[in-house]
Motif scaffolding. Structure first.
Motif, PDB file in Angstrom:
ATOM      1  N   LYS A 108       0.857  -1.179   0.000  1.00  5.93           N
ATOM      2  CA  LYS A 108       0.000   0.000   0.000  1.00  5.93           C
ATOM      3  C   LYS A 108       0.900   1.238   0.000  1.00  5.93           C
ATOM      4  CE  LYS A 108      -3.720  -2.268   2.608  1.00  5.93           C
ATOM      5  NZ  LYS A 108      -4.615  -2.188   3.779  1.00  5.93           N
ATOM      6  N   ALA A 109       0.873   1.975  -1.117  1.00  6.43           N
ATOM      7  CA  ALA A 109       1.716   3.165  -1.253  1.00  6.43           C
ATOM      8  C   ALA A 109       0.901   4.356  -1.734  1.00  6.43           C
ATOM      9  CB  ALA A 109       2.870   2.868  -2.200  1.00  6.43           C
ATOM     10  N   SER A 110      -0.366   4.377  -1.440  1.00  4.97           N
ATOM     11  CA  SER A 110      -1.245   5.465  -1.870  1.00  4.97           C
ATOM     12  C   SER A 110      -0.792   6.795  -1.277  1.00  4.97           C
ATOM     13  CB  SER A 110      -2.680   5.187  -1.431  1.00  4.97           C
ATOM     14  OG  SER A 110      -3.094   3.894  -1.796  1.00  4.97           O
ATOM     15  N   ASP A 111      -1.148   7.876  -1.981  1.00  2.00           N
ATOM     16  CA  ASP A 111      -0.975   9.231  -1.458  1.00  2.00           C
ATOM     17  C   ASP A 111       0.457   9.527  -1.032  1.00  2.00           C
ATOM     18  OD1 ASP A 111      -3.782  10.038  -1.703  1.00  2.00           O
ATOM     19  OD2 ASP A 111      -4.155   8.568  -0.138  1.00  2.00           O
ATOM     20  N   ASN A 112       1.370   9.329  -1.970  1.00  2.00           N
ATOM     21  CA  ASN A 112       2.762   9.737  -1.821  1.00  2.00           C
ATOM     22  C   ASN A 112       3.129  10.604  -3.011  1.00  2.00           C
ATOM     23  OD1 ASN A 112       4.349   8.502   0.606  1.00  2.00           O
ATOM     24  ND2 ASN A 112       2.984   6.848  -0.062  1.00  2.00           N
ATOM     25  N   LEU A 113       4.421  10.717  -3.272  1.00  2.00           N
ATOM     26  CA  LEU A 113       4.896  11.526  -4.394  1.00  2.00           C
ATOM     27  C   LEU A 113       5.658  10.662  -5.392  1.00  2.00           C
ATOM     28  CD1 LEU A 113       6.226  14.546  -2.274  1.00  2.00           C
ATOM     29  CD2 LEU A 113       4.004  14.352  -3.410  1.00  2.00           C
ATOM     30  N   LEU A 114       5.318   9.398  -5.487  1.00  2.00           N
ATOM     31  CA  LEU A 114       6.003   8.482  -6.400  1.00  2.00           C
ATOM     32  C   LEU A 114       5.695   8.869  -7.840  1.00  2.00           C
ATOM     33  CD1 LEU A 114       5.241   5.157  -4.482  1.00  2.00           C
ATOM     34  CD2 LEU A 114       7.353   6.488  -4.435  1.00  2.00           C
ATOM     35  N   ASN A 115       6.683   8.665  -8.727  1.00  2.00           N
ATOM     36  CA  ASN A 115       6.510   9.071 -10.118  1.00  2.00           C
ATOM     37  C   ASN A 115       7.115   8.039 -11.054  1.00  2.00           C
ATOM     38  OD1 ASN A 115       9.362   9.620 -10.250  1.00  2.00           O
ATOM     39  ND2 ASN A 115       8.963  11.568  -9.218  1.00  2.00           N
ATOM     40  N   GLY A 116       7.196   8.407 -12.347  1.00  2.00           N
ATOM     41  CA  GLY A 116       7.710   7.485 -13.352  1.00  2.00           C
ATOM     42  C   GLY A 116       6.643   6.517 -13.816  1.00  2.00           C
ATOM     43  N   ILE A 117       7.064   5.462 -14.461  1.00  2.00           N
ATOM     44  CA  ILE A 117       6.127   4.471 -14.986  1.00  2.00           C
ATOM     45  C   ILE A 117       5.902   3.361 -13.973  1.00  2.00           C
ATOM     46  CG2 ILE A 117       6.864   4.947 -17.355  1.00  2.00           C
ATOM     47  CD1 ILE A 117       8.411   2.268 -17.230  1.00  2.00           C
ATOM     48  N   ILE A 118       4.836   2.599 -14.184  1.00  2.00           N
ATOM     49  CA  ILE A 118       4.629   1.361 -13.426  1.00  2.00           C
ATOM     50  C   ILE A 118       5.519   0.305 -14.087  1.00  2.00           C
ATOM     51  CG2 ILE A 118       2.968  -0.341 -12.638  1.00  2.00           C
ATOM     52  CD1 ILE A 118       2.352   2.403 -11.545  1.00  2.00           C
ATOM     53  N   PRO A 119       6.592  -0.136 -13.444  1.00  2.00           N
ATOM     54  CA  PRO A 119       7.560  -1.006 -14.128  1.00  2.00           C
ATOM     55  C   PRO A 119       7.034  -2.414 -14.360  1.00  2.00           C
ATOM     56  CG  PRO A 119       8.147  -0.759 -11.826  1.00  2.00           C
ATOM     57  CD  PRO A 119       6.983   0.158 -12.049  1.00  2.00           C
ATOM     58  N   GLN A 120       7.500  -3.007 -15.437  1.00  2.00           N
ATOM     59  CA  GLN A 120       7.131  -4.393 -15.736  1.00  2.00           C
ATOM     60  C   GLN A 120       7.537  -5.325 -14.597  1.00  2.00           C
ATOM     61  OE1 GLN A 120       5.613  -5.638 -18.815  1.00  2.00           O
ATOM     62  NE2 GLN A 120       5.331  -7.395 -17.466  1.00  2.00           N
ATOM     63  N   GLU A 121       8.635  -4.996 -13.902  1.00  2.00           N
ATOM     64  CA  GLU A 121       9.137  -5.847 -12.826  1.00  2.00           C
ATOM     65  C   GLU A 121       8.123  -5.996 -11.690  1.00  2.00           C
ATOM     66  OE1 GLU A 121      12.666  -4.229 -15.020  1.00  2.00           O
ATOM     67  OE2 GLU A 121      10.752  -3.432 -14.271  1.00  2.00           O
ATOM     68  N   LEU A 122       7.263  -4.981 -11.527  1.00  2.00           N
ATOM     69  CA  LEU A 122       6.271  -5.059 -10.455  1.00  2.00           C
ATOM     70  C   LEU A 122       5.277  -6.190 -10.688  1.00  2.00           C
ATOM     71  CD1 LEU A 122       5.154  -3.747  -7.854  1.00  2.00           C
ATOM     72  CD2 LEU A 122       3.816  -2.213  -9.306  1.00  2.00           C
ATOM     73  N   THR A 123       5.059  -6.543 -11.925  1.00  2.00           N
ATOM     74  CA  THR A 123       4.084  -7.598 -12.243  1.00  2.00           C
ATOM     75  C   THR A 123       4.652  -8.988 -12.024  1.00  2.00           C
ATOM     76  OG1 THR A 123       4.699  -7.785 -14.583  1.00  2.00           O
ATOM     77  CG2 THR A 123       3.118  -6.068 -13.992  1.00  2.00           C
ATOM     78  N   ALA A 124       5.905  -9.080 -11.555  1.00  2.00           N
ATOM     79  CA  ALA A 124       6.543 -10.387 -11.355  1.00  2.00           C
ATOM     80  C   ALA A 124       6.347 -10.923  -9.945  1.00  2.00           C
ATOM     81  CB  ALA A 124       8.045 -10.281 -11.663  1.00  2.00           C
TER      82      ALA A 124
END
Length: 1002
Positions: A480-496
């Motif tokens: 759970k990382a809602s409501d932060n300042l994260l940016n960039g793309i959703i990386p393919q690695e996250l789906t692993a």
């Protein structure tokens, strides 16, 4: 080599026979008696070595003095049947221990003939009935008497006080439902008095008990005690352990309690004690103080800081205030501190952890301020750090980055700032990190702790991209990382990440397109990417995730068509405020998703419930006019013939229907806006649509529109006229459910009634009832089970989620409804599950509304289900909310053991079996469901099992409220486990946060 003289050899040969003869042998009578005992018990395999050819004094179960048998010890050897009537033919028997077998019958009065008996242990067997009034006929020499963990009932006889040499009297964990005699106070040699875990009639503690000068161990846990603790405890100078936990004791803690210098353990948790903790303390040998779950006020005494042997201080769930004395932080043996859920304030001493090997430090849900102590893990043994919901601020100490023992790090809802120490992300034993709702900043690490399963950082100021190293976070189940300042793309690695169940990244600054493939997300249940700046098309891969039930992509910049595959298992969907175009896929084109597509001007639908523009266009209309007039005429002629036939058939059916039902006048009542009427429901009440049967009738699954929406309809059984009982059930359910609005209570959409028939219309829940998932080998394969047909095993996270949901529903009924609602028939088949395995309480036909809070109502008849009914309900027909708590406790035992409520053993229910397991000292692990237990879940399952025991306490006053149950389950759902149940049973770390019965003490 030394050669003995001939004379010496002759002397040895002469003495040898006398040496052999001098070896102890029993009399023939004793040996025959023992062999007769073996035969009386049907020659149990454990006694196969009892035979004529060996000396009984060599048998491990037998002790001898000279040539006579003085002791028999047969423990846990599956002995069945009663005590042999001739056992006292062993004239010198002084010690008889038969505990933990299957010995039956009433109290064995044959033992009156054992005139030398000093030690008698018949505990953990199956004795029944009353203890005879003439029990004083036992040997006057008896010192030790244990009849615990049997099924004795009635009163404890007064004459037991005539066994004047007793030093240990253990009668706990029976079914005594009468009284205990105050004359026990005359047993001046008594050192152990254990009467707990019995449903005595409400009684006050006699003052005479507190005049037993030699009493070291006094346990009356869950004994239905009422009133105050008598004063003048100074009459018990030898007292070492006092356990009066889980009763209805009121008043204040006696001022001289901690003046007992030999006192080492005090358990007073789970009572209604008020006032302040005594500040006069001379019991300098104290090791354990547990005063939790009371109503204590005032400050923590400064004197606790002088208890150099103290290792466990549990004061949680009270109303204590003020600061924690700094001297407590310097106690050399304190390793378990639990003071959560109070009103404590001020700073935490920087000395915490410096002078002692802290293992558990739980100060959560208070008003502490200042910095987190630097030395909490100074000795390298800290396992649980829980300081959430305080006013703490500053940075996390860098020393915690080297705390290799840490398993739980929960600091959420404070005002911490700065970055997380690099090493803390990677602690090898860390299982859960919950740090949300602070002011933390910095970037996410490439590497996480190898077994971390729960990471919650939402509502902070983390920035940067999700690192490519995220593919190594393989054990992560919740991120759970809602409501932060994260940016960039959703990386393919996250789906692993193969174990990911929940992924919340909403409210950040992500851009770009989503990964096209996500085959490793086979367990993903909830995905929220809303409130970002994501672009491109919605990937087809999202529609191929069988477990995905909740998807939120709203308030982004997605474009293109919605994949037709989307919606296979979805229960919750939000694609609003994007740039999507085209038609809504057929699976989603229904009223269940009426808020899912708003603010997408390019989308269209022919279903008016969705609030979108129609997909028909002028060009389509013009093309349709090109059909030839001749073809139209042919079609019109055929249609006219078919229409005429249909009218004739319909007219005939209507006439017949009205003829058969001329006396039926249906009344349709809706409790919210519906797009169907009784004409949609009534014709579909056919056998093919039946999905269940209940005590009141059948349950149907009825389609209500062409979009695939269903409702569940409960039809009450009909004979000639609806009987009075069913009429009451119908009116009860309508009255209750039409007024209740809660996400964990099934929605009553409407009802249909006439003079002799009643129908209730509910929302349809695709995963049906909990009992089908727990107690069947395969999941139901029809009627809308979400996703593909799956194996019936529910993993532990889902079970805990279900338990918390059901508890929330009951808590709302008991504490938030005015007047309160008592269900009266809580059971696993009345816990329904939606596609997201959210639990909803159903079937309120037996429910009753209490006129006043906590008022006892008496029902004219007992209703409920075998295995779930509280014992007092079946006996007294009195109703309050504690009968629901008992039934819910049985559900918790079902969830943790996998057993059926009525399936304990041949003589008991699940609740009775669970209590026998616990009181016998058997490892809790043996009771848990082997199909779901894993090392990472073991302590959580153990805690919930113990909570089930607390809920199924025999005495209603000893059970928690549903508010307390919810609080504990919520804590378990987010708290890390810190030890295993074996460590607890062996006197090691105590894993649970719940003030439960210390079973090892009994």
């Amino acid at each position: 080599m030394t050669i003995l003289p001939l004379s010496s050899l002759l002397l040895l040969l002469f003495l040898l026979p006398f040496h052999v003869i001098s070896q102890p042998t029993t009399t023939q009578n004793d040996q025959n008696t023992l062999l007769n005992i073996k035969q009386f018990w049907s020659n149990p395999p454990a006694l196969n070595h009892w035979n004529h050819s060996s000396n009984p004094c060599t048998w491990p179960e037998i002790t001898c003095t000279a040539t006579t048998v003085t002791g028999i010890t047969i423990i846990n050897q599956d002995i069945t049947g009663p005590v042999p009537p001739f056992i006292c033919d062993l004239k010198n028997l002084t010690h008889l221990d038969l505990n933990n077998n299957y010995i039956t019958g009433s109290f064995p009065t044959v033992l009156y003939n054992c005139t030398n008996l000093r030690y008698l242990d018949l505990s953990q067997n199956y004795f029944v009935g009353r203890i005879p009034d003439d029990i004083s006929r036992l040997s006057p020499e008896i010192r030790y008497l244990s009849l615990s963990s049997n099924n004795f009932t009635g009163d404890i006889p007064v004459n037991i006080s005539r066994l004047l040499k007793l030093s240990s009297l253990q009668l706990h964990a029976n079914l005594f439902n009468g009284s205990f005699p105050e004359e026990i106070g005359v047993l001046k040699d008594l050192e152990e008095l254990l009467l707990g875990f019995n449903p005595f009639t409400p009684s006050r503690l006699p003052q005479s008990f507190f005049q037993l000068e030699k009493l070291r161990k006094f346990i009356m846990t869950e004994a239905n005690l009422i009133g105050d603790i008598p004063g003048n405890l100074s009459g018990m100078p030898a007292m070492e352990l006092l356990d009066l936990s889980v009763n209805d004791i009121t008043g204040t803690i006696p001022s001289d309690l901690f003046l007992l210098k030999n006192l080492t353990e005090v358990y007073l948790y789970g009572n209604n004690l008020i006032g302040e903790i005594p500040d006069s303390i001379e019991a300098t040998n104290m090791q354990i103080i547990d005063l939790s779950a009371n109503k204590l006020i005032g400050k923590i005494p400064d004197g606790f800081g002088n208890l150099m042997s103290l290792w466990n201080l549990s004061l949680m769930i009270n109303h204590l205030s003020g600061e924690v004395p700094a001297s407590i932080a310097r106690l050399p043996n304190l390793y378990d501190l639990r003071i959560f859920t109070n009103n404590l304030s001020g700073p935490l001493s920087p000395d915490f952890g410096r002078y002692t090997a802290l293992k558990i430090f739980d100060v959560s849900q208070n008003n502490f301020s200042g910095n987190l102590p630097e030395n909490l893990c100074y000795r390298g043994q800290l396992k649980g750090l829980e300081v959430f919901e305080n006013n703490l601020f500053g940075e996390i100490p860098k020393s915690l980055g080297n705390c290799s023992s840490l398993k739980s790090f929960q600091v959420y809802q404070n005002r911490f700032s700065g970055s997380i120490p690099d090493g803390l992300w990677k602690v090898s034993r860390l299982e859960r990190m919950i740090i949300h709702s602070n002011l933390f900043s910095g970037e996410l690490p490439q590497e996480l702790a190898p077994i971390l399963s729960w990471l919650d950082i939402h509502n902070n100021n983390f920035s940067g991209q999700i690192p490519a190293g995220v593919s190594s976070w393989t054990n992560l189940a919740v991120f759970k990382a809602s409501d932060n300042l994260l940016n960039g793309i959703i990386p393919q690695e996250l789906t692993a990440l193969p174990n990911l169940i929940t992924l919340l990244l909403d409210g950040n600054r992500f851009t770009g397109e989503l990964p096209k493939t996500m085959v490793s997300w086979g367990s993903l249940n909830t995905l929220n990417l809303s409130r970002n700046q994501l672009t491109g098309q919605i990937p087809v891969g999202l529609g191929l995730l069988d477990s995905l039930t909740a998807l939120d992509l709203s308030r982004n910049k997605f474009s293109g068509h919605i994949p037709s595959q989307l919606g296979r298992s979805l229960v919750s969907l939000d694609l609003s405020t994007n740039n999507l175009t085209g038609t809504i896929p057929s699976r989603l084109d229904n009223g269940a998703f009426d808020r899912s597509f708003l603010n997408n001007p390019g989308l269209c639908s022919n279903n008016p419930l969705l609030g979108l523009r129609s997909c028909s266009s002028p060009s389509e209309t013009r093309s349709s006019r090109k059909i030839s007039a001749k073809f139209v005429a042919i079609i019109a002629s055929i249609a006219a013939v078919l229409l005429l036939l249909a009218l004739l058939v319909t007219g005939y059916v209507i006439v017949q229907y009205r003829r058969r039902n001329s006396d039926l006048r249906w009344k349709f009542t809706s409790f919210q806006k519906l797009d169907f009427t009784e004409s949609t429901i009534l014709p579909r009440l056919i056998e093919n649509n039946v999905i269940g049967y209940g005590g009141s009738g059948k349950v149907y699954r009825i389609p209500v529109n062409r979009s695939g929406e269903f409702v569940a309809v409960k039809k009450l059984s009909i004979k000639n006229d609806l009987d009075q009982r069913l009429e009451k059930e119908f009116l009860s359910e309508v009255e209750i459910l039409s007024a209740i609005r809660h996400s964990n209570i099934v929605k009553l959409l409407g009802c249909i009634s006439c003079d002799n028939s009643k129908l209730l219309i509910y929302e349809f829940l695709e995963n049906r009832s909990l009992d089908r998932w727990l107690h069947s080998r395969k999941a139901p394969s029809s009627h809308g089970l979400s996703g593909s047909v799956r194996h019936m095993v529910l993993d532990w996270p889902k079970r805990l989620h279900i338990a918390l949901g059901a508890a929330n529903g009951l808590c709302y009924m008991h504490h938030d409804c005015v007047p309160a609602v008592i269900h009266r028939d809580v059971k696993s088949c009345n816990v329904l599950l939606d596609g997201d395995f959210n639990a909803k309480i159903a079937d309120f036909g037996l429910a009753r509304i209490l006129a006043k809070e906590s008022e006892l109502n008496t029902m004219s008849t007992v209703a409920g289900s075998i295995g779930y009914m509280a014992p007092e309900y079946a006996q007294t027909v009195k109703v309050n909310e504690k009968i629901d708590v008992y039934s819910f406790g049985v559900i918790l035992l079902e969830l943790t053991t996998g057993k059926v409520a009525s399936d304990g053993n041949e003589n008991s229910s699940l609740a009775e079996w669970a209590w026998q397991q616990a009181i016998s000292g058997a490892p809790t692990l043996d009771a848990l469901d082997n199909e779901v237990i894993e090392p990472r879940y073991m302590s959580d399952m153990t805690n919930v099992f113990k909570l089930g025991l607390w809920c199924t306490s025999k005495l209603p006053t000893n059970r928690p409220s549903m508010q307390e149950v919810c609080q504990m389950l919520l804590r378990y759902s987010v708290a890390a486990t810190v030890t295993t149940t074996e460590a607890w049973n062996n006197g090691g770390d105590v894993p649970d946060h719940l003030p439960l019965i210390k079973l090892e003490n009994v």
